[in-house]
Structures are given as C-alpha cells and as structure tokens.
Write a protein that holds these residues in place. Sequence first.
Motif, mmCIF file in Angstrom:
data_model
loop_
_atom_site.group_PDB
_atom_site.id
_atom_site.type_symbol
_atom_site.label_atom_id
_atom_site.label_comp_id
_atom_site.label_asym_id
_atom_site.label_seq_id
_atom_site.Cartn_x
_atom_site.Cartn_y
_atom_site.Cartn_z
ATOM 1 N N GLN A 127 0.855 -1.191 0.000
ATOM 2 C CA GLN A 127 0.000 0.000 0.000
ATOM 3 C C GLN A 127 0.887 1.237 0.000
ATOM 4 O O GLN A 127 2.050 1.171 0.373
ATOM 5 C CB GLN A 127 -0.879 0.055 1.265
ATOM 6 N N LYS A 128 0.282 2.332 -0.369
ATOM 7 C CA LYS A 128 0.971 3.621 -0.294
ATOM 8 C C LYS A 128 0.359 4.407 0.870
ATOM 9 O O LYS A 128 -0.842 4.294 1.151
ATOM 10 C CB LYS A 128 0.808 4.405 -1.589
ATOM 11 N N GLY A 129 1.138 5.262 1.466
ATOM 12 C CA GLY A 129 0.629 6.089 2.556
ATOM 13 C C GLY A 129 0.488 5.298 3.833
ATOM 14 O O GLY A 129 1.033 4.212 4.011
ATOM 15 N N ALA A 130 -0.258 5.844 4.760
ATOM 16 C CA ALA A 130 -0.464 5.180 6.046
ATOM 17 C C ALA A 130 -1.273 3.928 5.855
ATOM 18 O O ALA A 130 -2.223 3.899 5.099
ATOM 19 C CB ALA A 130 -1.195 6.130 6.993
ATOM 20 N N ASN A 131 -0.860 2.836 6.538
ATOM 21 C CA ASN A 131 -1.591 1.578 6.423
ATOM 22 C C ASN A 131 -2.030 1.127 7.801
ATOM 23 O O ASN A 131 -1.956 1.882 8.770
ATOM 24 C CB ASN A 131 -0.730 0.527 5.724
ATOM 25 N N LEU A 132 -2.445 -0.155 7.862
ATOM 26 C CA LEU A 132 -3.015 -0.635 9.113
ATOM 27 C C LEU A 132 -2.015 -0.653 10.248
ATOM 28 O O LEU A 132 -2.380 -0.803 11.402
ATOM 29 C CB LEU A 132 -3.582 -2.047 8.903
ATOM 30 N N MET A 133 -0.712 -0.514 9.947
ATOM 31 C CA MET A 133 0.267 -0.495 11.014
ATOM 32 C C MET A 133 0.097 0.724 11.915
ATOM 33 O O MET A 133 0.610 0.751 13.033
ATOM 34 C CB MET A 133 1.678 -0.514 10.421
ATOM 35 N N GLY A 134 -0.640 1.763 11.450
ATOM 36 C CA GLY A 134 -0.906 2.932 12.295
ATOM 37 C C GLY A 134 -1.663 2.566 13.542
ATOM 38 O O GLY A 134 -1.519 3.216 14.597
ATOM 39 N N ALA A 135 -2.452 1.530 13.490
ATOM 40 C CA ALA A 135 -3.219 1.102 14.653
ATOM 41 C C ALA A 135 -2.315 0.680 15.783
ATOM 42 O O ALA A 135 -2.615 0.898 16.964
ATOM 43 C CB ALA A 135 -4.163 -0.039 14.262
ATOM 44 N N ASP A 136 -1.157 0.056 15.452
ATOM 45 C CA ASP A 136 -0.235 -0.386 16.491
ATOM 46 C C ASP A 136 0.335 0.809 17.247
ATOM 47 O O ASP A 136 0.409 0.806 18.479
ATOM 48 C CB ASP A 136 0.898 -1.205 15.886
ATOM 49 N N LEU A 137 0.758 1.802 16.474
ATOM 50 C CA LEU A 137 1.313 2.992 17.127
ATOM 51 C C LEU A 137 0.258 3.672 18.011
ATOM 52 O O LEU A 137 0.552 4.125 19.119
ATOM 53 C CB LEU A 137 1.811 3.987 16.080
ATOM 54 N N TYR A 138 -0.971 3.785 17.506
ATOM 55 C CA TYR A 138 -2.067 4.426 18.249
ATOM 56 C C TYR A 138 -2.308 3.680 19.560
ATOM 57 O O TYR A 138 -2.450 4.276 20.633
ATOM 58 C CB TYR A 138 -3.334 4.427 17.393
ATOM 59 N N SER A 185 3.845 15.786 16.743
ATOM 60 C CA SER A 185 4.787 14.737 16.336
ATOM 61 C C SER A 185 4.073 13.616 15.581
ATOM 62 O O SER A 185 4.642 12.998 14.666
ATOM 63 C CB SER A 185 5.492 14.163 17.572
ATOM 64 N N PHE A 186 2.824 13.337 15.969
ATOM 65 C CA PHE A 186 2.043 12.279 15.329
ATOM 66 C C PHE A 186 1.124 12.849 14.242
ATOM 67 O O PHE A 186 0.085 12.269 13.947
ATOM 68 C CB PHE A 186 1.206 11.545 16.377
ATOM 69 N N LYS A 187 1.522 13.957 13.678
ATOM 70 C CA LYS A 187 0.656 14.650 12.707
ATOM 71 C C LYS A 187 0.340 13.757 11.499
ATOM 72 O O LYS A 187 -0.775 13.752 10.984
ATOM 73 C CB LYS A 187 1.322 15.942 12.243
ATOM 74 N N TYR A 188 1.353 13.000 11.043
ATOM 75 C CA TYR A 188 1.118 12.141 9.865
ATOM 76 C C TYR A 188 0.082 11.066 10.185
ATOM 77 O O TYR A 188 -0.802 10.759 9.382
ATOM 78 C CB TYR A 188 2.435 11.497 9.405
ATOM 79 N N LEU A 189 0.184 10.503 11.378
ATOM 80 C CA LEU A 189 -0.786 9.494 11.805
ATOM 81 C C LEU A 189 -2.187 10.109 11.886
ATOM 82 O O LEU A 189 -3.179 9.497 11.484
ATOM 83 C CB LEU A 189 -0.379 8.927 13.166
ATOM 84 N N ASN A 190 -2.258 11.325 12.398
ATOM 85 C CA ASN A 190 -3.547 12.029 12.498
ATOM 86 C C ASN A 190 -4.168 12.239 11.120
ATOM 87 O O ASN A 190 -5.374 12.036 10.921
ATOM 88 C CB ASN A 190 -3.366 13.394 13.175
ATOM 89 N N ARG A 191 -3.331 12.665 10.156
ATOM 90 C CA ARG A 191 -3.857 13.053 8.847
ATOM 91 C C ARG A 191 -4.366 11.852 8.056
ATOM 92 O O ARG A 191 -5.237 11.993 7.220
ATOM 93 C CB ARG A 191 -2.774 13.761 8.037
ATOM 94 N N LYS A 225 -7.727 9.844 10.618
ATOM 95 C CA LYS A 225 -8.790 10.466 9.835
ATOM 96 C C LYS A 225 -9.656 9.389 9.169
ATOM 97 O O LYS A 225 -10.884 9.471 9.159
ATOM 98 C CB LYS A 225 -8.209 11.402 8.787
ATOM 99 N N ARG A 226 -8.940 8.351 8.603
ATOM 100 C CA ARG A 226 -9.687 7.298 7.907
ATOM 101 C C ARG A 226 -10.573 6.515 8.883
ATOM 102 O O ARG A 226 -11.725 6.208 8.597
ATOM 103 C CB ARG A 226 -8.722 6.358 7.203
ATOM 104 N N GLU A 227 -10.049 6.245 10.047
ATOM 105 C CA GLU A 227 -10.812 5.497 11.042
ATOM 106 C C GLU A 227 -12.065 6.278 11.475
ATOM 107 O O GLU A 227 -13.149 5.717 11.627
ATOM 108 C CB GLU A 227 -9.930 5.210 12.266
ATOM 109 N N LYS A 272 -15.621 3.992 16.536
ATOM 110 C CA LYS A 272 -15.751 4.701 17.796
ATOM 111 C C LYS A 272 -14.436 4.659 18.568
ATOM 112 O O LYS A 272 -13.578 3.795 18.335
ATOM 113 C CB LYS A 272 -16.867 4.087 18.641
ATOM 114 N N ASN A 273 -14.343 5.584 19.537
ATOM 115 C CA ASN A 273 -13.193 5.647 20.456
ATOM 116 C C ASN A 273 -11.866 5.850 19.740
ATOM 117 O O ASN A 273 -10.806 5.422 20.225
ATOM 118 C CB ASN A 273 -13.117 4.392 21.326
ATOM 119 N N ILE A 274 -11.895 6.424 18.563
ATOM 120 C CA ILE A 274 -10.685 6.816 17.850
ATOM 121 C C ILE A 274 -10.667 8.344 17.802
ATOM 122 O O ILE A 274 -11.631 8.962 17.350
ATOM 123 C CB ILE A 274 -10.637 6.239 16.416
ATOM 124 N N TYR A 275 -9.591 8.963 18.269
ATOM 125 C CA TYR A 275 -9.504 10.422 18.344
ATOM 126 C C TYR A 275 -8.175 10.881 17.765
ATOM 127 O O TYR A 275 -7.219 10.100 17.661
ATOM 128 C CB TYR A 275 -9.585 10.905 19.800
#
Length: 794
Positions: free
Chosen positions: A65-76, A121-127, A131-133, A139-142
């Motif tokens: 994939q390109k861009g943020a993928n499901l691995m963002g969930a681990d960091l969150y 610092s987590f701006k990329y994860l936010n964007r 955002k996608r979630e 729910k419960n994603i901020y």
Amino acid sequence: MASGNNGDLASTWASIQQGVDTILYRFEEGLDYKKYMALYTTIYDYCTSLKMHPSQSTGSNVMHQKGANLMGADLYKKLKEYLKEHLETLLKDRDQNEALLVFYTKQWAKYTRAGTYIHHSFKYLNRHWVKREIDEGHKNIYDINTLALVSWRDHLFMTVQVQIMEAVLTLIEKQRNGETIEQSLIKNVVDSFVALGLDENDSTKATLDVYKQYFESPFISSTEAYYTSESKTFLAENSVTDYMKRAEIRLEEEDSRVQMYLHESSKKPLISKCETVLIKEHTTVIQDEFQTLLNQDQVDDLKRMYTLLSRVPDSLDKLRVIFEAHVRKQGNAAVERVYEAAKNAEANEGERGEGEDEEEEKPKPKKKGAKSTPNSEVAVDAKIYVEALLEVHTKYNELVHDAFRGEAGFVSSLDKACKEFVNRNKVCGSGSSKSPELLAKFCDSLLRKTSKVSDDREVEEILNNIMTVFKYVEDKDVFQKFYSKFLAKRLVNQASASDDAEASMISKLKEACGFEYTSKLQRMFTDISLSKDLNDTFKDQMVKTHEKEDVLDFSIFVLNSSSWPFQFSASGFNIPEDLVKTYERFQGFYQSKHSGRKLNWHFLYSKGELKASYCKSSKTGYTYQVSNFQMGVLLQYNTALSYSWEDLLASTGLSPETLGSAMSTLVKAKVLTITGDAKLASAKSIYNLNLDFKSKKVRINFNIPGKSEAKAETDDTHKTIEEDRKLLIQAAIVRIMKTRKVLKAQILMTEVLNQLSTRFKPKVSDVKKCIDILLEKEYIERKEDDKDTFSYLA
C-alpha cells in the motif's frame, strides 16, 4: 533516535517512546529541532512502510500500500497504553504532602502542554490513519491531542474528581467567609473541567458535560446550602434593612465570582439559585418592611428592596398595592392639613370680629339636629391647596424614579393614588369638582398682573406643575368652565401679566385635551385683537367728527357670544346722561359697519373711572375705579348730595339686589353714609355723599366683588356645568344609538361612560335620567319584546 524503516514495532516504539518521554518528563530540558524531526520521521517511516507486520496481516490480502496503512493502529494503541500508564504512575507517585489542587493544576498544565507537542509529532498518523478510522465511523478513535485529554479524563480525573471538588468548594467557602485564597487554582481546575468535555460522536466538538456534571452541579448545591444557613442566621440576628444590604453584597460577590474563575454558562444558574435562597425564600419578611421604609422616607433602602425583589417574579405586586395606599393616605393627609388650617383661620377671624364688641357674647348652645359647616364652605386658598397636591406628587414621583427606576407598575400605582386624592379629599367633600375649580383659580392668580411670580421661566415651570395636577382631574369640564371665566375677566379687564404665558397655558391644554377643548379660549384672543382695531377706528372717527372736549376716554370689547362665558342679563340699567352720547355714537358706528348684527351690552362686566373733586381732605381730588353700576349711582350725586333708596332704584333702573351689591362697597368705604334707617337697602334709608371722605391713596378701587357675590357666581357656574353635562350625556347617547341602531341598556351605559370619561365622570343615575328624556323626546325607544334593549328612531 533510530528510525524504524524495517517496520519492526518493538524497536520503532522504543525509539518513539524516548521522544515522548522527553516531552512528558523532561520538557524543560528542551527538544531540539533535530530530535523533533527524528521523532516525526520515525513515525512517518513506520506508517509508510511497505512491509506489513504479521500481527496486522490477518484477514487482509493487500500486501503493498501507499501512505499510512493498518500499522498505524499499532502505534495508536501503544501511545494510548503509554498515556494510561503515565497517568496511573502520576497518581501512584504523588507526594502526599503536596496539596491536591496544587498537584492537579501543576500536572494538568504540564500534561496539556506535552499533549500539544505529541500531537504535532504524530501529525502524519492524524492526517491519514486516524482520519480514515473516524471517517469510517469507528468509535473511540480520536486525534492524538484529544486522545491525551480522554486518557486524562478516564485514568486520572475520574479517580480524583470528588476530592478535587471537595478541595475547590472548601476554598470557595473560605473566600465567602472573607479569607484570601489562591484563585488561580480554582480557575485552572475549571479550565480543565471545561477542556475535558468531549463529544463522543464528534471528537472535533467540545461540550460542557463534564463541567456541568462534576463542577457546576456540586458547586450550586454547595452554594444553596451555604446561603440557606447564612440567611436564616443573619435574619434572626439583624434587621431586614441590614439583611438586604448583606444580600445585595452577596449577589454582587457571586456575579464577580463568575468573572474571576467560573465558566460564563454558570452565571444564570448560580445567580438564579442565589436569588431563590437569599430573596425568594424571604420575600414575605422583606415585603413586610416596605411600609416602615416608606414612612421613614428611606430612599436608599427602598431602592435596595426594589432591586432585590425585582429579581423574583410577582414579588413587586404587593409593594405596588402598599405604595398606592400610602401615597393616597399622604395626599389626603396633606389636603386635610390645608383644610384644617383654613378652617382655623376662619375661626380666628371670627373671634377677632367678636372681640371688637364691647361685651363678649357667650357661645350659644348648638341646637339639636343642627348641621355642621360642610367642607365646601371653608374658603381654602387655591395656591396652598394646589401646592399641597404637587408636593405629595413631586415627592413620590421622585421616589418612583430614584428608588423604583421609573418601573411602569409603580408609575401606574402613583397615578391611581394621585387621581384618587386629587378628586376625593376633605376639601372636595362628597363631590369631585372642587379640585378643578381651585386649580383654575390658581392659574388665574398666576397669570394676572398682580402675580408675585414675574420670571418667565418660573411661570412656565409652575404651569407645567399645574398640568401635572390637571392630568389627574376627572372633571375636566369644570376646570374648562372656570378657566374660561377667569380668562375672560383677565382679558376684559386687561389684567393678564403676559400674552406668552396665556398662549403657553392654552397650548398645554390643547395638547392634553384636544382642539375642541380650547377652541373657544383661542377665539377669545381673536375677539380681543379685533376689538383693539375696532377701538382705534372708532377713536379716529370721533377725533375727526367731534370736539376733543366732547369725546370721553372710551374703549369697548365686542365679543362673540358663542365663545365667551358671559351670561347676558336683561336686567335694566339706565345709562347715565354723561355716557349716553358716547353709547349712541358707538352704536351708530358699529351698525354702519355691521348692519345685520345686534349688540347686547353687558353692563355687569363694564367699569370706569370717576374724578372726585368734592372731598375737603384733598385739594387734587381722588380717582374712583368703579363698576358701571357704581358709576350710575355716584353720578347721581352731581345733582344732589342725598338720595333715598327708592330714588336710587328709580334713577339707576337697577334691581334691588344689584343696587344693594353696588352700594355695599361704597357704604363700607364711607364714600356714602346712611341716615334714617341705617340698614342697607331699607326704604327709609337716606344715602348721603360723604364730603369728609379721606384716603391715603389717590386712586381707589371700589370695583371689588364681595364674598357673597363671588360665591353666587361660583354656584351659578356649577349649575351651568350640570346643565351642560345633561346635554353632553344626551348627545353621547344619540351618537352611540345612531351608530349601533339597537343596543342593550348595560352596553349603552358602558359606552356612554367611556366616551365622556375624558371630560368628566358621569353618574349612572344622570345617564338613566337622560335616557328617559330621550325616550320622551322619541329619539330612542324600548323594544316591545325586550324592555332592556333600546332602538334608535331616525
């Protein structure tokens, strides 16, 4: 700080945690740009890694994939767990010697500041991932900043909020008790409660739910308990006026408290609760003090009471009723003092008269059933009476504006009270016509040349005050009738002090009652102006056609009978020979100009001057200012020095009553003396010209109506008013019936009373009599099938 390009979560998070630790624990040491970019790059590289972690591959066939993928969930998830542990550690390791509020506000400030930097610092994860979630409705994603706040709320705030509020309420109570506190602590706590209000459905929106539930609710309850206890204790130990001062201060303090450290949304419920506890629950006690404050003229306390009770719905109604009764009582008391003073003055004058007799007569016993002197017979000074009414109105009008802020309900109560005591008081007796009569007399005294008030501005101010009383007069037709009579006399006798003041008063009456009310008054001035031109023309003609010695100094007023209040009397009067020529000349002059008009001569209102050169005591003689009837009597003495009563009746042509009235002043002033029967108007009386007459004045006015004449004129005016009212009532009935055709008796009565209320207050009995008159005249009739209904007959 190593970047996690290989996508290894453990090593990547270890690297990220170092940066987060620095922000949370060692922020003061600083996070330079290089470290910040290393942290940002690590997060970026991990989110954009092409290799997916095994734990995230389950259920997914997409490997690249390109861009943020499901691995963002681990960091969150890692960050969320980290924040939870951090907050739990904060509570566990808290220094117990440190005040809870100090700890809370200090850690809150550090945490929210750190949360902002972590968020960036987590701006990329936010964007991308966050955002996608959120867009997909998870729910419960901020966003990271909101996640930090949610973590604080769930893992620290909910654990200590009860203790926090207890500490806050303790501080506020100390402040209420007069102690100095650190307000910034409360302010910071409030700010945190507000910031923790998050909309679960939309993380971008904030709510006040946390603040309302965990701060405002216990705060309002605590406030209620505090002031309930204080108000009961204070009232039991202090006066009501002191309590009102206390309540006023407390309300101001609570209002300031909102400005100092509460959220603005708390103002309404806080002040409302304070008003209930401090005012509403003690309304009756406060209201019961109102009469005492009125009696003592405590303006400041009255203002304070109004300000407090105006906060409670319907609590002013009782005050308005008390105020109206008080003003009415004060007005009646003021009038009664005027009445008693006038009555005592008359009694003292009578005693002085009796004291002149050689022997003092013993008071005769009062006959059984004898009536006391009615109120209307006491001669009350119009100026004193009107000033007494104005004094009461002015005092309480100022009170309404100063203490009650001109509130409409109190203005209405003042108007009702003034209307009552102006129209129904000791001087008025059983009627309501005395006030307008005395008000008109006061106007007359003010607008005459003899008035002591000469300054135009002062006159205008008094006229405005007169209109204030006039506003409350019910019988405005009585004022109109007396005012027109007095104005007529001022104009005819050229006694007006100022044309501008006269015009100003008429203008005020016109504004208050309309054009019709003053139309006749304005036409009087027109007649006076036309008469001046007529006199000038007549005098010019006399100068051209007659010798100077043959022309009297003569002026005349030709008045329209429909505009002037003078009643034409056909009683005889033989014009003295000295005046006949001038009389006939003017009669001919006027008829030559106005052939179709008839002149009715009002000798009763005429006056003149006589030169008296017969007195031994004066070489230059005297000038007598007399009425035409007195002139007719005195000119007889150019022929003889003595006349009998019968002789004077025959020569003057006057009725015995009119002659007696004209003679009384001359006899009392000793211009004439009586021999034979000393009783005035006796057939055996002889009236002699007193050659020894003396006076300190050169010009002497004998044209002064006696008290009996003035009273008779007043009585006649009242009779005229009653007759005019009957015609007005009949005219109103006809107008109404002509419009409505058929009408019930009660409705007709109501409409008649309403139509005439601006001029006078008709009696129901008078309206019924006028209905009977119109029935006889066949203007209206009763319906055969319903005797309580009238029909108009065209």
